[in-house]
Structure formats: structure tokens, C-alpha cells
Write an enzyme that holds these catalytic residues in place. Structure first.
Site, PDB file in Angstrom:
ATOM      1  N   THR A 130       0.811  -1.254   0.030  1.00  0.00           N
ATOM      2  CA  THR A 130       0.110  -0.037   0.132  1.00  0.00           C
ATOM      3  C   THR A 130       0.775   1.319   0.038  1.00  0.00           C
ATOM      4  O   THR A 130       0.372   2.391   0.220  1.00  0.00           O
ATOM      5  CB  THR A 130      -1.036   0.024   1.304  1.00  0.00           C
ATOM      6  N   LYS A 189      -1.786 -11.364   9.010  1.00  0.00           N
ATOM      7  CA  LYS A 189      -0.285 -11.800   9.076  1.00  0.00           C
ATOM      8  C   LYS A 189       0.535 -10.737   9.415  1.00  0.00           C
ATOM      9  O   LYS A 189       1.431 -11.178  10.159  1.00  0.00           O
ATOM     10  CB  LYS A 189       0.002 -12.468   7.440  1.00  0.00           C
ATOM     11  N   TYR A 219      -8.275  -5.983  10.945  1.00  0.00           N
ATOM     12  CA  TYR A 219      -7.435  -5.060  11.407  1.00  0.00           C
ATOM     13  C   TYR A 219      -7.375  -5.103  12.939  1.00  0.00           C
ATOM     14  O   TYR A 219      -6.413  -4.784  13.600  1.00  0.00           O
ATOM     15  CB  TYR A 219      -7.893  -4.205  10.608  1.00  0.00           C
ATOM     16  N   ARG A 269      -9.525   6.791   2.382  1.00  0.00           N
ATOM     17  CA  ARG A 269      -9.891   7.164   3.735  1.00  0.00           C
ATOM     18  C   ARG A 269     -10.739   8.568   3.447  1.00  0.00           C
ATOM     19  O   ARG A 269     -10.821   8.888   2.460  1.00  0.00           O
ATOM     20  CB  ARG A 269      -8.869   7.168   4.607  1.00  0.00           C
TER      21      ARG A 269
HETATM   22  P1  NAD Z   1       0.229   2.886   4.523  1.00  0.00           P
HETATM   23  O1  NAD Z   1      -0.600   1.886   3.968  1.00  0.00           O
HETATM   24  O2  NAD Z   1       0.448   4.386   3.820  1.00  0.00           O
HETATM   25  O3  NAD Z   1       1.499   2.462   5.107  1.00  0.00           O
HETATM   26  C1  NAD Z   1       1.491   1.099   5.641  1.00  0.00           C
HETATM   27  C2  NAD Z   1       2.988   0.884   4.970  1.00  0.00           C
HETATM   28  O4  NAD Z   1       3.241  -0.746   5.278  1.00  0.00           O
HETATM   29  C3  NAD Z   1       2.941   0.657   3.121  1.00  0.00           C
HETATM   30  O5  NAD Z   1       4.101   1.100   2.934  1.00  0.00           O
HETATM   31  C4  NAD Z   1       2.891  -0.837   3.095  1.00  0.00           C
HETATM   32  O6  NAD Z   1       3.582  -1.196   1.740  1.00  0.00           O
HETATM   33  C5  NAD Z   1       3.871  -1.494   4.127  1.00  0.00           C
HETATM   34  N1  NAD Z   1       3.361  -2.990   4.351  1.00  0.00           N
HETATM   35  C6  NAD Z   1       2.026  -3.398   4.595  1.00  0.00           C
HETATM   36  N2  NAD Z   1       2.093  -4.615   4.910  1.00  0.00           N
HETATM   37  C7  NAD Z   1       3.539  -5.158   4.620  1.00  0.00           C
HETATM   38  C8  NAD Z   1       4.241  -6.160   4.743  1.00  0.00           C
HETATM   39  N3  NAD Z   1       3.507  -7.528   5.056  1.00  0.00           N
HETATM   40  N4  NAD Z   1       5.623  -6.244   4.335  1.00  0.00           N
HETATM   41  C9  NAD Z   1       6.131  -5.071   4.529  1.00  0.00           C
HETATM   42  N5  NAD Z   1       5.334  -3.825   4.248  1.00  0.00           N
HETATM   43  C10 NAD Z   1       4.176  -3.812   4.266  1.00  0.00           C
HETATM   44  O7  NAD Z   1      -0.686   3.445   6.020  1.00  0.00           O
HETATM   45  P2  NAD Z   1      -0.266   4.482   7.142  1.00  0.00           P
HETATM   46  O8  NAD Z   1      -1.618   5.096   7.202  1.00  0.00           O
HETATM   47  O9  NAD Z   1       0.892   5.170   6.888  1.00  0.00           O
HETATM   48  O10 NAD Z   1      -0.209   3.480   8.417  1.00  0.00           O
HETATM   49  C11 NAD Z   1       1.065   2.971   9.201  1.00  0.00           C
HETATM   50  C12 NAD Z   1       0.792   2.379  10.156  1.00  0.00           C
HETATM   51  O11 NAD Z   1       0.216   3.196  11.457  1.00  0.00           O
HETATM   52  C13 NAD Z   1      -0.158   0.868  10.295  1.00  0.00           C
HETATM   53  O12 NAD Z   1       0.469   0.197  10.992  1.00  0.00           O
HETATM   54  C14 NAD Z   1      -1.331   1.713  10.847  1.00  0.00           C
HETATM   55  O13 NAD Z   1      -1.985   0.585  11.415  1.00  0.00           O
HETATM   56  C15 NAD Z   1      -0.897   2.651  11.679  1.00  0.00           C
HETATM   57  N6  NAD Z   1      -2.136   3.717  12.065  1.00  0.00           N
HETATM   58  C16 NAD Z   1      -2.491   4.482  10.996  1.00  0.00           C
HETATM   59  C17 NAD Z   1      -3.409   5.344  11.312  1.00  0.00           C
HETATM   60  C18 NAD Z   1      -3.597   6.688  10.206  1.00  0.00           C
HETATM   61  O14 NAD Z   1      -4.627   7.513  10.534  1.00  0.00           O
HETATM   62  N7  NAD Z   1      -3.173   6.907   9.178  1.00  0.00           N
HETATM   63  C19 NAD Z   1      -4.172   5.332  12.408  1.00  0.00           C
HETATM   64  C20 NAD Z   1      -3.922   4.314  13.348  1.00  0.00           C
HETATM   65  C21 NAD Z   1      -3.032   3.576  13.092  1.00  0.00           C
HETATM   66  N1  UDP Z   2     -16.378   7.866   5.355  1.00  0.00           N
HETATM   67  C1  UDP Z   2     -17.189   8.654   4.480  1.00  0.00           C
HETATM   68  N2  UDP Z   2     -16.827   8.886   3.097  1.00  0.00           N
HETATM   69  C2  UDP Z   2     -15.621   8.166   2.673  1.00  0.00           C
HETATM   70  C3  UDP Z   2     -14.952   7.522   3.466  1.00  0.00           C
HETATM   71  C4  UDP Z   2     -15.261   7.231   4.902  1.00  0.00           C
HETATM   72  O1  UDP Z   2     -18.278   9.092   5.043  1.00  0.00           O
HETATM   73  O2  UDP Z   2     -15.490   8.272   1.386  1.00  0.00           O
HETATM   74  C5  UDP Z   2     -16.578   7.890   6.870  1.00  0.00           C
HETATM   75  C6  UDP Z   2     -16.377   6.392   7.442  1.00  0.00           C
HETATM   76  O3  UDP Z   2     -17.594   5.814   7.304  1.00  0.00           O
HETATM   77  C7  UDP Z   2     -16.239   6.680   8.865  1.00  0.00           C
HETATM   78  C8  UDP Z   2     -15.107   7.972   8.829  1.00  0.00           C
HETATM   79  O4  UDP Z   2     -15.690   8.670   7.620  1.00  0.00           O
HETATM   80  O5  UDP Z   2     -17.132   6.833   9.669  1.00  0.00           O
HETATM   81  C9  UDP Z   2     -13.729   7.658   8.855  1.00  0.00           C
HETATM   82  O6  UDP Z   2     -13.323   6.770   7.846  1.00  0.00           O
HETATM   83  P1  UDP Z   2     -12.007   6.263   7.266  1.00  0.00           P
HETATM   84  O7  UDP Z   2     -12.104   5.425   6.215  1.00  0.00           O
HETATM   85  O8  UDP Z   2     -11.202   7.597   6.963  1.00  0.00           O
HETATM   86  O9  UDP Z   2     -11.208   5.857   8.879  1.00  0.00           O
HETATM   87  P2  UDP Z   2     -11.914   4.922  10.091  1.00  0.00           P
HETATM   88  O10 UDP Z   2     -11.657   6.119  11.118  1.00  0.00           O
HETATM   89  O11 UDP Z   2     -13.151   4.485   9.570  1.00  0.00           O
HETATM   90  O12 UDP Z   2     -10.725   3.967  10.170  1.00  0.00           O
END
Ligand code: NAD
Ligand code: UDP
Length: 332
Positions: A35, A91, A145, A186
Site C-alpha cells: 500500500t 499476517k 485489522y 479514507r
Molecule cells: P500506509 O498504507 O500508507 O502504510 C503502510 C505501509 O506498510 C505501506 O508502505 C505498505 O506497503 C507497508 N506494508 C504493509 N504490509 C507489509 C508487509 N507485510 N511487509 C512489508 N511492508 C508492508 O498506512 P499508514 O496510514 O501510513 O499507516 C501506517 C501504520 O500506522 C499502520 O500500522 C497503521 O495500522 C497505523 N495507523 C495509522 C493510522 C492513520 O490514521 N494513518 C491510524 C491508526 C494506525
Molecule cells: N467515510 C465517509 N466517506 C468516505 C470514507 C469514509 O463518510 O468516502 C466515513 C467512514 O464511514 C467513517 C469515517 O468517515 O465513519 C472515517 O473513515 P476512514 O475510512 O477515514 O477511517 P476509519 O476511522 O473508519 O478507520
């Protein structure tokens, strides 16, 4: 320090890599680009202290030099991504976390787990304190997740208690900003890209559900401070300013000047109705709190997407993705 950051080519991982480099540390990124994208690390790929290794961390983390820290950020994070990649998500939260914990243990390094506000599920306590145990379905579509992250937290605490590993757990609340993908799915990216391209804004449900949105620079600073100065107990890092999704849509329309209409769609199954962090622990222990108000962060993110849409990266997908799955109550 020399640290390993899994998921370094993702949205948060790339910003976090830069934060470590800025303070003179060395970063080894490990990513399989499922991703993420090499484009996210392009601007600092030539930095002497940075390199990225392509590997699926659920299989192995091929780092054979001594490291001082292991930060596990690899995981699909957008709901659409983890719906499409359910087994990979389970995984990377289980095998991937064990591989990262073992790397830390063998090096006597500090381990940092990127957990999430999703461990609180559809919360019955509001705002959410770290002491809240959550309200999570173990079988619903989000469970791949949520339960993987809950498992990862349990594994982290087991290594801390059993192996005396120095560990951290951050519970990240909805974070947004530059380097998110236009088709990330998102809400912030969907609304901004839809507004800028004149498409209807896809509002799930009636838009009364709430989220608390944190600008990426604030989130990264909180994470960095937690890594450097925190303790082993989980810590919420997020912005406590809470908005309904409908309010967010109105802010995006106002700041883009777009006249896109709102298009209501079914609410995804198990979509949390409210979410807001209690950040007392972060304030007290780290002296950290967000600095960027939502309107300012959204304005900066709009500028990022405006330029991205004007000159899309070669081969990049620029359209948005919206949920195509059964709505509440279907049980499937
Ligand atoms: P993202 O998808 O942009 O980044 C995830 C990265 O992990 C990507 O570069 C993807 O290629 C890599 N990846 C996934 N599976 C892999 C694997 N098996 N091996 C190697 N690389 C792998 O997402 P993000 O928003 O940057 O999120 C990063 C982390 O923060 C995640 O663990 C996510 O659960 C956590 N997180 C993010 C948010 C947010 O709002 N962005 C909120 C809560 C938690
Ligand atoms: N959502 C929405 N329209 C979109 C994407 C998300 O209304 O195109 C809503 C979704 O139902 C949730 C909130 O926005 O209530 C945040 O969603 P997001 O996917 O950004 O992250 P989440 O907090 O659900 O992990």
C-alpha cells in the site's frame, strides 16, 4: 541510533523516517510496497543515513546489522485496503509483529508498535482513555485489522514482561496529510479529491458519526517523543478536536471552494459511531499536544492534492475509491 522502520514507504512511515534522519539517526526502511510507494521516500532516498529494503515483513525482516530500535508500522491501514487484504493484514499484525519483536530482542533494541484507536472498536466510553478495553467484533469485516492490532499489543506486552524488552505502544487516531494516496479510500483523501475534481462527496450513513483528525506533523512528533521518552504502557496520540463526518465535508467544500454535492451511501458494517482520544497521558508524560488546527491541516493537505492532481506521478492512480460492500445489518 540506527533504527528499522517497517512500512517506511507508507504515509506515516515515510514521515517518521524523515523525523529520525532530521535528528542525525540512521534509518533502515523495510517495505513490500503493498500500500506504500517508493515515491514516498524519493525526496530523501539519497540521504546517507537512509536505505530501504524490499521485503514482506510477515515472512522476514532481512536486517543483519546491529540496530538500536525497531518500529513496526507495516500494515494496511485504510479500511478499504484491509477489506481487500484481509489475510495479509492478519499476517502482518501477527507474524510481522513477531518478526519485528524478535529482531528487537536479538539486538537488545527498543521496540515500538504502531497500534490504533481501532482497538477501542465502536467505543462505549467517550472520549477514549488508554484504560478502556474496547468494544470490538471478533468476526466482523473490521476484525482482521482490529484483532490483529490487539494481538500485536498483547505480543508486545508479553515480550516486555517475559523478555524484559524495552517497548512502546502508540494508539494512533485518524491522521491525515501529504503523501496519502488519492485513491487511499479514507475520508479526508476521498473528500478532498472529490471536491477538487467536482465529483460528489461520498458520505457514508447520515454523516453524524465522529472522528478526531490529527495533522501528520503533530502525529509524527508525538510518536517520536514517545519512542525517545515514553514507557511501555499504551499511549493515545491524536487530536482531541472532534468533528462529525458531515462537518468535515463542509470544511473541505468551503476550503476548496468546490460546489460538489453530497452523495449519501450506506454506512459500512461496524463503523464506529464516535472516536476521540483522551490525551492526558501524552500531555503529562511527554508535554505533547497537537499544534495544527484542523482547518489549517486540511488547507495544507488540499494544496498537496491540488499539485498532485495537476501533475500526477507517473503511473499513479488518481481517482478515489469508495466502499462497495454490504451495509449495516447484513451480517455478512
Ligand atoms: P500506509 O498504507 O500508507 O502504510 C503502510 C505501509 O506498510 C505501506 O508502505 C505498505 O506497503 C507497508 N506494508 C504493509 N504490509 C507489509 C508487509 N507485510 N511487509 C512489508 N511492508 C508492508 O498506512 P499508514 O496510514 O501510513 O499507516 C501506517 C501504520 O500506522 C499502520 O500500522 C497503521 O495500522 C497505523 N495507523 C495509522 C493510522 C492513520 O490514521 N494513518 C491510524 C491508526 C494506525
Ligand atoms: N467515510 C465517509 N466517506 C468516505 C470514507 C469514509 O463518510 O468516502 C466515513 C467512514 O464511514 C467513517 C469515517 O468517515 O465513519 C472515517 O473513515 P476512514 O475510512 O477515514 O477511517 P476509519 O476511522 O473508519 O478507520
Amino acid at each position: 541510533m540506527r533504527v528499522v522502520i517497517t512500512g517506511a514507504a507508507g504515509f506515516l512511515g515515510s514521515h517518521l523516517s524523515e523525523r529520525f534522519l532530521r535528528d542525525g539517526h540512521e534509518v533502515i526502511g523495510v517495505d513490500n510496497f503493498v500500500t506504500g510507494s517508493p515515491a514516498n521516500v524519493e525526496s530523501f532516498a539519497d540521504h546517507d543515513g537512509f536505505r530501504v529494503i524490499e521485503s514482506d515483513v510477515s515472512a522476514s525482516i532481512p536486517v543483519d546489522v546491529k540496530v538500536d530500535g525497531v518500529l513496526h508500522f507495516a500494515s494496511p491501514a485504510s479500511p478499504i485496503d484491509y477489506y481487500e487484504l484481509p489475510i495479509e493484514t492478519l499476517k502482518v499484525g501477527s507474524y510481522g509483529t513477531h518478526n519485528a519483536l524478535e529482531l528487537a530482542r536479538l539486538n537488545g533494541a527498543r521496540f515500538f508498535m504502531a497500534s490504533t484507536s481501532e482497538v477501542y472498536g465502536d467505543p462505549t466510553e467517550h472520549p477514549q482513555r488508554e484504560s478502556y478495553w474496547g468494544n470490538v467484533s471478533s468476526v466482523g469485516p473490521r476484525s482482521v485489522y482490529d484483532e490483529a492490532k490487539r494481538y500485536a499489543e498483547a505480543a508486545t506486552m508479553a515480550y516486555h514482561r517475559h523478555h524484559k524488552l524495552d517497548t512502546r505502544i502508540v494508539r494512533i487516531f485518524n491522521t491525515y496529510g501529504p503523501r496519502m494516496r488519492p485513491h487511499d479510500g479514507r475520508v479526508v483523501t476521498n473528500f478532498i479529491v472529490q471536491a477538487l475534481t467536482g465529483e460528489p462527496l461520498s458520505l457514508y450513513g447520515d454523516g453524524s458519526q465522529t472522528r478526531s483528525f490529527c495533522y501528520v506533523d503533530d502525529e509524527i512528533e508525538g510518536i517520536y517523543q514517545l519512542f525517545m521518552r515514553g514507557d511501555a504502557q499504551p499511549m493515545n496520540i491524536g487530536n482531541p478536536d472532534e468533528f462529525t463526518v458531515r462537518q468535515l465535508a463542509e470544511i473541505v467544500l468551503e476550503l476548496t471552494g468546490s460546489s460538489s454535492p453530497l452523495a449519501f451511501q450506506p454506512l459500512p458494517t461496524d463503523d464506529p459511531k464516535v472516536r476521540r482520544p483522551d490525551i492526558t497521558r501524552a500531555r503529562t508524560m511527554l508535554g505533547w499536544e497537537p499544534q495544527v488546527p484542523v482547518r489549517e491541516g486540511i488547507a495544507r493537505t488540499i494544496e498537496y492534492f491540488r499539485s498532485l492532481l495537476a501533475a500526477p506521478r507517473l503511473g499513479a492512480k488518481v481517482g478515489t475509491r469508495t466502499m462497495q460492500f454490504p451495509s449495516v445489518g447484513s451480517g455478512s
